[in-house]
Scaffold this active site. Structure first.
Site, PDB file in Angstrom:
ATOM      1  N   ARG A 119     -12.694  -4.711 -16.078  1.00 13.12           N
ATOM      2  CA  ARG A 119     -12.910  -3.924 -14.847  1.00 13.12           C
ATOM      3  C   ARG A 119     -12.944  -2.420 -15.092  1.00 13.12           C
ATOM      4  NH1 ARG A 119      -9.404  -7.977 -12.817  1.00 13.12           N
ATOM      5  NH2 ARG A 119     -10.650  -9.563 -11.787  1.00 13.12           N
ATOM      6  N   LYS A 141     -24.625   7.493 -14.518  1.00 13.85           N
ATOM      7  CA  LYS A 141     -25.452   6.301 -14.273  1.00 13.85           C
ATOM      8  C   LYS A 141     -25.459   5.472 -15.548  1.00 13.85           C
ATOM      9  CE  LYS A 141     -28.882   7.505 -10.785  1.00 13.85           C
ATOM     10  NZ  LYS A 141     -30.322   7.714 -10.523  1.00 13.85           N
ATOM     11  N   GLU A 230     -25.996   8.904  -5.221  1.00 14.86           N
ATOM     12  CA  GLU A 230     -27.410   8.954  -4.857  1.00 14.86           C
ATOM     13  C   GLU A 230     -27.699   8.446  -3.455  1.00 14.86           C
ATOM     14  OE1 GLU A 230     -30.178   8.165  -8.149  1.00 14.86           O
ATOM     15  OE2 GLU A 230     -31.467   7.178  -6.686  1.00 14.86           O
ATOM     16  N   HIS A 241     -40.303   9.515 -11.409  1.00 14.80           N
ATOM     17  CA  HIS A 241     -39.780   8.267 -11.971  1.00 14.80           C
ATOM     18  C   HIS A 241     -40.387   6.992 -11.387  1.00 14.80           C
ATOM     19  CE1 HIS A 241     -36.994  10.804 -14.044  1.00 14.80           C
ATOM     20  NE2 HIS A 241     -36.316   9.792 -14.538  1.00 14.80           N
ATOM     21  N   HIS A 245     -41.330   4.453 -14.342  1.00 13.06           N
ATOM     22  CA  HIS A 245     -40.742   3.135 -14.619  1.00 13.06           C
ATOM     23  C   HIS A 245     -41.827   2.059 -14.679  1.00 13.06           C
ATOM     24  CE1 HIS A 245     -36.388   4.339 -13.316  1.00 13.06           C
ATOM     25  NE2 HIS A 245     -36.743   4.820 -14.483  1.00 13.06           N
TER      26      HIS A 245
HETATM   27  P1  NAD Z   1     -33.098   6.216 -27.415  1.00 17.94           P
HETATM   28  O1  NAD Z   1     -31.667   6.114 -27.166  1.00 17.94           O
HETATM   29  O2  NAD Z   1     -33.861   4.980 -27.682  1.00 17.94           O
HETATM   30  O3  NAD Z   1     -33.329   7.250 -28.615  1.00 17.94           O
HETATM   31  C1  NAD Z   1     -34.638   7.473 -29.066  1.00 17.94           C
HETATM   32  C2  NAD Z   1     -34.757   7.258 -30.591  1.00 17.94           C
HETATM   33  O4  NAD Z   1     -34.183   8.359 -31.256  1.00 17.94           O
HETATM   34  C3  NAD Z   1     -34.041   6.020 -31.105  1.00 17.94           C
HETATM   35  O5  NAD Z   1     -34.850   5.399 -32.057  1.00 17.94           O
HETATM   36  C4  NAD Z   1     -32.793   6.586 -31.777  1.00 17.94           C
HETATM   37  O6  NAD Z   1     -32.356   5.788 -32.840  1.00 17.94           O
HETATM   38  C5  NAD Z   1     -33.296   7.914 -32.272  1.00 17.94           C
HETATM   39  N1  NAD Z   1     -32.295   8.967 -32.419  1.00 17.94           N
HETATM   40  C6  NAD Z   1     -31.320   9.289 -31.542  1.00 17.94           C
HETATM   41  N2  NAD Z   1     -30.694  10.404 -31.940  1.00 17.94           N
HETATM   42  C7  NAD Z   1     -31.240  10.773 -33.113  1.00 17.94           C
HETATM   43  C8  NAD Z   1     -31.012  11.856 -33.997  1.00 17.94           C
HETATM   44  N3  NAD Z   1     -30.139  12.822 -33.720  1.00 17.94           N
HETATM   45  N4  NAD Z   1     -31.745  11.917 -35.129  1.00 17.94           N
HETATM   46  C9  NAD Z   1     -32.702  10.973 -35.397  1.00 17.94           C
HETATM   47  N5  NAD Z   1     -32.972   9.953 -34.576  1.00 17.94           N
HETATM   48  C10 NAD Z   1     -32.257   9.859 -33.436  1.00 17.94           C
HETATM   49  O7  NAD Z   1     -33.869   6.896 -26.182  1.00 17.94           O
HETATM   50  P2  NAD Z   1     -33.613   8.214 -25.312  1.00 17.94           P
HETATM   51  O8  NAD Z   1     -34.946   8.813 -25.111  1.00 17.94           O
HETATM   52  O9  NAD Z   1     -32.507   9.042 -25.836  1.00 17.94           O
HETATM   53  O10 NAD Z   1     -33.108   7.604 -23.922  1.00 17.94           O
HETATM   54  C11 NAD Z   1     -33.965   6.820 -23.136  1.00 17.94           C
HETATM   55  C12 NAD Z   1     -33.125   5.953 -22.222  1.00 17.94           C
HETATM   56  O11 NAD Z   1     -32.331   6.780 -21.369  1.00 17.94           O
HETATM   57  C13 NAD Z   1     -33.951   5.059 -21.316  1.00 17.94           C
HETATM   58  O12 NAD Z   1     -33.432   3.768 -21.335  1.00 17.94           O
HETATM   59  C14 NAD Z   1     -33.757   5.670 -19.935  1.00 17.94           C
HETATM   60  O13 NAD Z   1     -33.850   4.728 -18.903  1.00 17.94           O
HETATM   61  C15 NAD Z   1     -32.378   6.241 -20.048  1.00 17.94           C
HETATM   62  N6  NAD Z   1     -32.070   7.325 -19.109  1.00 17.94           N
HETATM   63  C16 NAD Z   1     -30.917   7.241 -18.408  1.00 17.94           C
HETATM   64  C17 NAD Z   1     -30.572   8.262 -17.543  1.00 17.94           C
HETATM   65  C18 NAD Z   1     -29.252   8.206 -16.811  1.00 17.94           C
HETATM   66  O14 NAD Z   1     -29.017   9.029 -15.926  1.00 17.94           O
HETATM   67  N7  NAD Z   1     -28.364   7.297 -17.160  1.00 17.94           N
HETATM   68  C19 NAD Z   1     -31.403   9.375 -17.381  1.00 17.94           C
HETATM   69  C20 NAD Z   1     -32.577   9.426 -18.131  1.00 17.94           C
HETATM   70  C21 NAD Z   1     -32.911   8.386 -18.999  1.00 17.94           C
HETATM   71  N1  GLY Z   2     -31.650  10.517 -14.261  1.00 16.22           N
HETATM   72  C1  GLY Z   2     -31.482  10.403 -12.842  1.00 16.22           C
HETATM   73  C2  GLY Z   2     -30.068  10.561 -12.400  1.00 16.22           C
HETATM   74  O1  GLY Z   2     -29.163  10.753 -13.176  1.00 16.22           O
HETATM   75  O2  GLY Z   2     -29.834  10.489 -11.231  1.00 16.22           O
END
Ligand code: NAD
Ligand code: GLY
Length: 344
Positions: A119, A141, A230, A241, A245
């Site tokens: 939890r 999030k 939100e 977005h 998506h």
């Molecule tokens: P990711 O985590 O897949 O990282 C991208 C790539 O970069 C991966 O292959 C990883 O291994 C590599 N990598 C990471 N750090 C590195 C470094 N310092 N050096 C070399 N390689 C490195 O993708 P991302 O773009 O970081 O995140 C995308 C995700 O985030 C999506 O799933 C998206 O939905 C989510 N997201 C969430 C929120 C939120 O508010 N929670 C907001 C925006 C996006």
């Molecule tokens: N990336 C959208 C949010 O955090 O609300």
């Protein structure tokens, strides 16, 4: 530099360079020795895992590691349950800790695990991509994807700390840097101030990046403190977005999130200008930014294809969807629109 976020939990975001080596002492000021699981991916762990592992050990923590395959394909129920089972096998209890070391995929997944294991246990975000630093590691999030669509299962669950070591950007491939700039252009459109001129002048790992990261985080902090769950204002962060998506899903997640957001900004701006809402000068400015960061993709999905996916979007309410409509840089508005009208 430290920025504090006051949401359902109050926590610090520490931004600097060479912070990984002192992560253990940093966390010790928040939590006494306990079990810690570092969740990371198979690219990030070989680069930065050892330094984080050793620092946590030096501080007296009992440390274990769970490494996922890199990429969006790991943000699913299978990996989620594998991590949960691993924590149980390591005898993790309620006062133990998860450290999410990696990009947004690792952070979203590990955060979701933390929010549900027994939890809810504490977790620390250690983002290593530009995208995760400016967006996903802040605001709580957490999510995983379902075959039906992105982020369909998740929670609002704040970390106890975010540690941003800008030095980790030195190893980030250009394609991933560009991916972060997709969300960066979104922030520039939402804010219209110093951030917009920084993005216009160019952000690279040696130019302007410190101030860029700081400004994006300060904006997100403001939004999250006003509307953590939100119910209204936070919807602004979804600019671009709705289509993003859909594009990610239609591409089988080969188009990364930030690049898809840039496409989403283009599509919603095309709609806005056709509806006489977006000013021409703002439209031109956005095109310049998309060109500057080379945000164009070869795939061309029809609006009908996207519509099918958009109907399943979390933001959809029956025939309607809440979209963020750009009118100008610094003037984006949440509007409820009939999904069919978006296509027209
Ligand atoms: P990711 O985590 O897949 O990282 C991208 C790539 O970069 C991966 O292959 C990883 O291994 C590599 N990598 C990471 N750090 C590195 C470094 N310092 N050096 C070399 N390689 C490195 O993708 P991302 O773009 O970081 O995140 C995308 C995700 O985030 C999506 O799933 C998206 O939905 C989510 N997201 C969430 C929120 C939120 O508010 N929670 C907001 C925006 C996006
Ligand atoms: N990336 C959208 C949010 O955090 O609300």
């Amino acid at each position: 530099m430290v920025i504090n976020v006051k949401a359902s939990k109050s926590y610090d975001i520490e931004i600097g360079r060479n912070l990984l080596d002192k992560i253990g002492e940093d966390i010790l000021s928040l939590k006494s020795a306990c079990n810690v699981c570092i969740v990371s991916d198979d690219i990030v762990y070989p680069l930065y895992g050892d330094i984080v592992f050793k620092s946590l050990k030096r501080a007296g923590y009992n440390v274990c590691i769970f490494t996922i395959e890199h990429g969006e394909k790991s943000k699913n129920l299978n990996t989620f349950s594998e991590i949960q089972e691993y924590l149980a096998s390591q005898n993790f209890k309620r006062n133990d800790l998860i450290v999410a070391l990696g990009g947004g995929v690792t952070g979203d997944l590990a955060g979701f695990v933390a929010s549900t294991y027994m939890r809810g246990i504490d977790f620390v975000q250690v983002p290593t991509t530009l995208l995760a630093m400016i967006d996903s590691s802040v605001g709580g999030k957490t999510a995983i994807d379902l075959p039906n669509g992105k982020n369909l299962v998740g929670t609002f669950y704040q970390p106890i700390k975010v540690i941003i070591d800008l030095k980790t950007l030195d190893t980030l491939p250009c394609t991933e840097y560009k991916n972060g700039m997709g969300e960066g252009i979104k922030y520039a459109m939402l804010m219209d101030n110093e951030l917009e001129s920084i993005v216009t002048n160019g952000v690279t790992c040696s130019t302007n990046v410190d101030r860029f990261v700081e400004l994006c985080i300060r904006y997100k902090k403001y939004i999250v403190e006003e509307d953590e769950k939100e119910s209204n204002l936070r919807r602004l962060l979804n600019l671009g977005h709705t289509f993003a998506h859909a594009i990610e899903k239609l591409s089988g997640y080969t188009i990364p999130h930030g690049v898809a957001v840039a496409q989403g900004l283009k599509i919603i701006s095309d709609i806005s200008i056709k509806q006489g809402k977006l000013a021409q000068c703002a439209y031109d400015k956005l095109q310049t930014l998309l060109d500057r960061y080379d945000m164009h993709i070869d795939e061309d999905y029809s609006l009908e294809q996207m519509l099918e996916v958009i109907k399943l979007d979390k933001k959809a309410e029956g025939e309607y969807i809440n979209v963020v409509m750009p009118y100008a840089f610094g003037d984006c508005r949440i509007e409820k629109i009939k999904i069919e009208d978006l296509i027209k």
